[in-house]
Write a protein that holds these residues in place. Structure first.
Motif, PDB file in Angstrom:
ATOM      1  N   LEU A   1      36.719  59.493  32.843  1.00 30.65           N
ATOM      2  CA  LEU A   1      37.430  59.761  34.090  1.00 30.65           C
ATOM      3  C   LEU A   1      37.021  58.757  35.166  1.00 30.65           C
ATOM      4  O   LEU A   1      37.876  58.166  35.828  1.00 30.65           O
ATOM      5  CB  LEU A   1      37.162  61.188  34.573  1.00 30.65           C
ATOM      6  CG  LEU A   1      37.708  61.542  35.955  1.00 30.65           C
ATOM      7  CD1 LEU A   1      39.227  61.391  35.999  1.00 30.65           C
ATOM      8  CD2 LEU A   1      37.284  62.955  36.331  1.00 30.65           C
ATOM      9  N   ALA A   2      35.727  58.553  35.335  1.00 29.61           N
ATOM     10  CA  ALA A   2      35.250  57.607  36.351  1.00 29.61           C
ATOM     11  C   ALA A   2      35.782  56.205  36.079  1.00 29.61           C
ATOM     12  O   ALA A   2      36.146  55.477  36.997  1.00 29.61           O
ATOM     13  CB  ALA A   2      33.728  57.604  36.400  1.00 29.61           C
ATOM     14  N   GLU A   3      35.845  55.846  34.805  1.00 29.01           N
ATOM     15  CA  GLU A   3      36.333  54.509  34.463  1.00 29.01           C
ATOM     16  C   GLU A   3      37.831  54.386  34.702  1.00 29.01           C
ATOM     17  O   GLU A   3      38.310  53.337  35.155  1.00 29.01           O
ATOM     18  CB  GLU A   3      35.974  54.155  33.018  1.00 29.01           C
ATOM     19  CG  GLU A   3      36.320  52.740  32.628  1.00 29.01           C
ATOM     20  CD  GLU A   3      35.630  51.659  33.459  1.00 29.01           C
ATOM     21  OE1 GLU A   3      36.116  50.505  33.419  1.00 29.01           O
ATOM     22  OE2 GLU A   3      34.631  51.935  34.154  1.00 29.01           O
ATOM     23  N   VAL A   4      38.594  55.426  34.438  1.00 28.13           N
ATOM     24  CA  VAL A   4      40.038  55.391  34.729  1.00 28.13           C
ATOM     25  C   VAL A   4      40.253  55.224  36.227  1.00 28.13           C
ATOM     26  O   VAL A   4      41.085  54.413  36.660  1.00 28.13           O
ATOM     27  CB  VAL A   4      40.754  56.660  34.201  1.00 28.13           C
ATOM     28  CG1 VAL A   4      42.169  56.776  34.771  1.00 28.13           C
ATOM     29  CG2 VAL A   4      40.795  56.651  32.682  1.00 28.13           C
ATOM     30  N   VAL A   5      39.500  55.962  37.033  1.00 31.23           N
ATOM     31  CA  VAL A   5      39.617  55.847  38.496  1.00 31.23           C
ATOM     32  C   VAL A   5      39.274  54.426  38.936  1.00 31.23           C
ATOM     33  O   VAL A   5      39.993  53.813  39.732  1.00 31.23           O
ATOM     34  CB  VAL A   5      38.725  56.887  39.205  1.00 31.23           C
ATOM     35  CG1 VAL A   5      38.678  56.643  40.709  1.00 31.23           C
ATOM     36  CG2 VAL A   5      39.196  58.302  38.897  1.00 31.23           C
ATOM     37  N   ARG A   6      38.190  53.886  38.413  1.00 36.38           N
ATOM     38  CA  ARG A   6      37.780  52.524  38.760  1.00 36.38           C
ATOM     39  C   ARG A   6      38.831  51.510  38.346  1.00 36.38           C
ATOM     40  O   ARG A   6      39.211  50.627  39.129  1.00 36.38           O
ATOM     41  CB  ARG A   6      36.450  52.205  38.081  1.00 36.38           C
ATOM     42  CG  ARG A   6      35.873  50.858  38.482  1.00 36.38           C
ATOM     43  CD  ARG A   6      34.510  50.668  37.837  1.00 36.38           C
ATOM     44  NE  ARG A   6      34.638  50.155  36.497  1.00 36.38           N
ATOM     45  CZ  ARG A   6      34.635  48.844  36.194  1.00 36.38           C
ATOM     46  NH1 ARG A   6      34.511  47.939  37.133  1.00 36.38           N
ATOM     47  NH2 ARG A   6      34.760  48.456  34.941  1.00 36.38           N
ATOM     48  N   GLN A   7      39.349  51.630  37.123  1.00 40.84           N
ATOM     49  CA  GLN A   7      40.378  50.704  36.646  1.00 40.84           C
ATOM     50  C   GLN A   7      41.647  50.806  37.489  1.00 40.84           C
ATOM     51  O   GLN A   7      42.311  49.800  37.752  1.00 40.84           O
ATOM     52  CB  GLN A   7      40.689  50.973  35.169  1.00 40.84           C
ATOM     53  CG  GLN A   7      39.563  50.608  34.227  1.00 40.84           C
ATOM     54  CD  GLN A   7      39.382  49.110  34.099  1.00 40.84           C
ATOM     55  OE1 GLN A   7      40.324  48.322  34.201  1.00 40.84           O
ATOM     56  NE2 GLN A   7      38.140  48.697  33.877  1.00 40.84           N
ATOM     57  N   PHE A   8      41.981  52.006  37.934  1.00 37.83           N
ATOM     58  CA  PHE A   8      43.139  52.195  38.807  1.00 37.83           C
ATOM     59  C   PHE A   8      42.967  51.410  40.104  1.00 37.83           C
ATOM     60  O   PHE A   8      43.875  50.703  40.544  1.00 37.83           O
ATOM     61  CB  PHE A   8      43.338  53.681  39.108  1.00 37.83           C
ATOM     62  CG  PHE A   8      44.357  53.946  40.170  1.00 37.83           C
ATOM     63  CD1 PHE A   8      45.714  53.908  39.876  1.00 37.83           C
ATOM     64  CD2 PHE A   8      43.970  54.232  41.478  1.00 37.83           C
ATOM     65  CE1 PHE A   8      46.663  54.144  40.867  1.00 37.83           C
ATOM     66  CE2 PHE A   8      44.913  54.467  42.460  1.00 37.83           C
ATOM     67  CZ  PHE A   8      46.260  54.424  42.157  1.00 37.83           C
ATOM     68  N   HIS A   9      41.796  51.519  40.703  1.00 36.79           N
ATOM     69  CA  HIS A   9      41.559  50.814  41.969  1.00 36.79           C
ATOM     70  C   HIS A   9      41.441  49.304  41.755  1.00 36.79           C
ATOM     71  O   HIS A   9      41.862  48.524  42.624  1.00 36.79           O
ATOM     72  CB  HIS A   9      40.356  51.407  42.688  1.00 36.79           C
ATOM     73  CG  HIS A   9      40.647  52.753  43.249  1.00 36.79           C
ATOM     74  ND1 HIS A   9      41.482  52.948  44.331  1.00 36.79           N
ATOM     75  CD2 HIS A   9      40.264  53.989  42.869  1.00 36.79           C
ATOM     76  CE1 HIS A   9      41.585  54.237  44.594  1.00 36.79           C
ATOM     77  NE2 HIS A   9      40.854  54.900  43.711  1.00 36.79           N
ATOM     78  N   LEU A  10      40.920  48.888  40.622  1.00 38.19           N
ATOM     79  CA  LEU A  10      40.920  47.464  40.296  1.00 38.19           C
ATOM     80  C   LEU A  10      42.353  46.963  40.129  1.00 38.19           C
ATOM     81  O   LEU A  10      42.688  45.859  40.581  1.00 38.19           O
ATOM     82  CB  LEU A  10      40.109  47.208  39.021  1.00 38.19           C
ATOM     83  CG  LEU A  10      38.596  47.285  39.168  1.00 38.19           C
ATOM     84  CD1 LEU A  10      37.922  47.366  37.801  1.00 38.19           C
ATOM     85  CD2 LEU A  10      38.077  46.096  39.965  1.00 38.19           C
ATOM     86  N   TYR A  11      43.185  47.763  39.494  1.00 35.69           N
ATOM     87  CA  TYR A  11      44.607  47.431  39.339  1.00 35.69           C
ATOM     88  C   TYR A  11      45.262  47.225  40.704  1.00 35.69           C
ATOM     89  O   TYR A  11      45.945  46.217  40.928  1.00 35.69           O
ATOM     90  CB  TYR A  11      45.310  48.546  38.556  1.00 35.69           C
ATOM     91  CG  TYR A  11      46.803  48.593  38.758  1.00 35.69           C
ATOM     92  CD1 TYR A  11      47.645  47.665  38.149  1.00 35.69           C
ATOM     93  CD2 TYR A  11      47.379  49.569  39.574  1.00 35.69           C
ATOM     94  CE1 TYR A  11      49.015  47.705  38.342  1.00 35.69           C
ATOM     95  CE2 TYR A  11      48.750  49.616  39.772  1.00 35.69           C
ATOM     96  CZ  TYR A  11      49.562  48.686  39.161  1.00 35.69           C
ATOM     97  OH  TYR A  11      50.921  48.720  39.370  1.00 35.69           O
ATOM     98  N   ARG A  12      45.060  48.180  41.605  1.00 35.38           N
ATOM     99  CA  ARG A  12      45.689  48.078  42.928  1.00 35.38           C
ATOM    100  C   ARG A  12      45.196  46.860  43.694  1.00 35.38           C
ATOM    101  O   ARG A  12      45.976  46.174  44.355  1.00 35.38           O
ATOM    102  CB  ARG A  12      45.431  49.352  43.732  1.00 35.38           C
ATOM    103  CG  ARG A  12      46.223  50.533  43.177  1.00 35.38           C
ATOM    104  CD  ARG A  12      46.170  51.746  44.065  1.00 35.38           C
ATOM    105  NE  ARG A  12      46.636  51.416  45.393  1.00 35.38           N
ATOM    106  CZ  ARG A  12      46.137  51.966  46.510  1.00 35.38           C
ATOM    107  NH1 ARG A  12      45.190  52.863  46.443  1.00 35.38           N
ATOM    108  NH2 ARG A  12      46.609  51.612  47.675  1.00 35.38           N
ATOM    109  N   ALA A  13      43.902  46.575  43.607  1.00 30.45           N
ATOM    110  CA  ALA A  13      43.358  45.412  44.312  1.00 30.45           C
ATOM    111  C   ALA A  13      43.888  44.116  43.707  1.00 30.45           C
ATOM    112  O   ALA A  13      44.283  43.198  44.441  1.00 30.45           O
ATOM    113  CB  ALA A  13      41.831  45.435  44.279  1.00 30.45           C
TER     114      ALA A  13
END
Length: 150
Positions: free
Chosen positions: A107-119
């Motif tokens: 879950l933490a990694e999905v959240v992190r990857q999501f924010h990396l995607y947006r950035a």
């Protein structure tokens, strides 16, 4: 509930924390949840209130392990919002990269990857954004993060 896109339902449990977790440890966890929701809503005022309260509670709770990691990550939220608002996407991306998988959860990694995607998307780096998007699509299950990138 929050991660499934049911923010309103997640917010309904706040009074239950006060009732059933009245000690400093319960309030500490309550504020961590509150910050997660406030961050995704870009609610800077609530983030600042929660940061201030968490700093007070930290002296009493003395969080360790995963709770310490969550605490440290949440304290960055106001700065992350400011970086995004000011268009400092490279710095934002770099900070999300440094977050790493310290929480050791999918879950933490999905959240992190999501924010990396947006950035990455905001930086105009389509190739990099696609890598992060693929991760969210692959492991995001029924989370709202996956729905967002679809």
């Amino acid at each position: 509930m929050f991660y499934a896109g049911r923010r309103e339902d997640a917010e309904k449990i706040f009074p239950l924390f006060v009732k059933y977790c009245p000690d400093a440890s319960g309030e500490f966890k309550y504020e961590l949840l509150r910050m997660t929701i406030a961050f995704e809503q870009n609610n800077e005022q609530q983030l600042q209130r929660s940061c201030d309260r968490l700093r007070q509670l930290e002296m009493m709770v003395k969080p360790k392990g995963k709770l310490w990691t969550l605490y440290q990550d949440r304290l960055r939220y106001p700065m992350l919002i400011q970086l995004e608002k000011s268009g400092q996407y490279e710095e934002l991306y770099h900070i999300w990269q440094q977050t790493g998988n310290r929480q050791h959860s999918r879950l933490a990694e999905v959240v992190r990857q999501f924010h990396l995607y947006r950035a990455a998307e905001a930086m105009g780096n389509a190739e990099l954004a696609e890598q992060h998007k693929r991760y969210v699509l692959t492991y995001g299950g029924t989370l709202w993060y996956r729905t967002y990138v679809e």
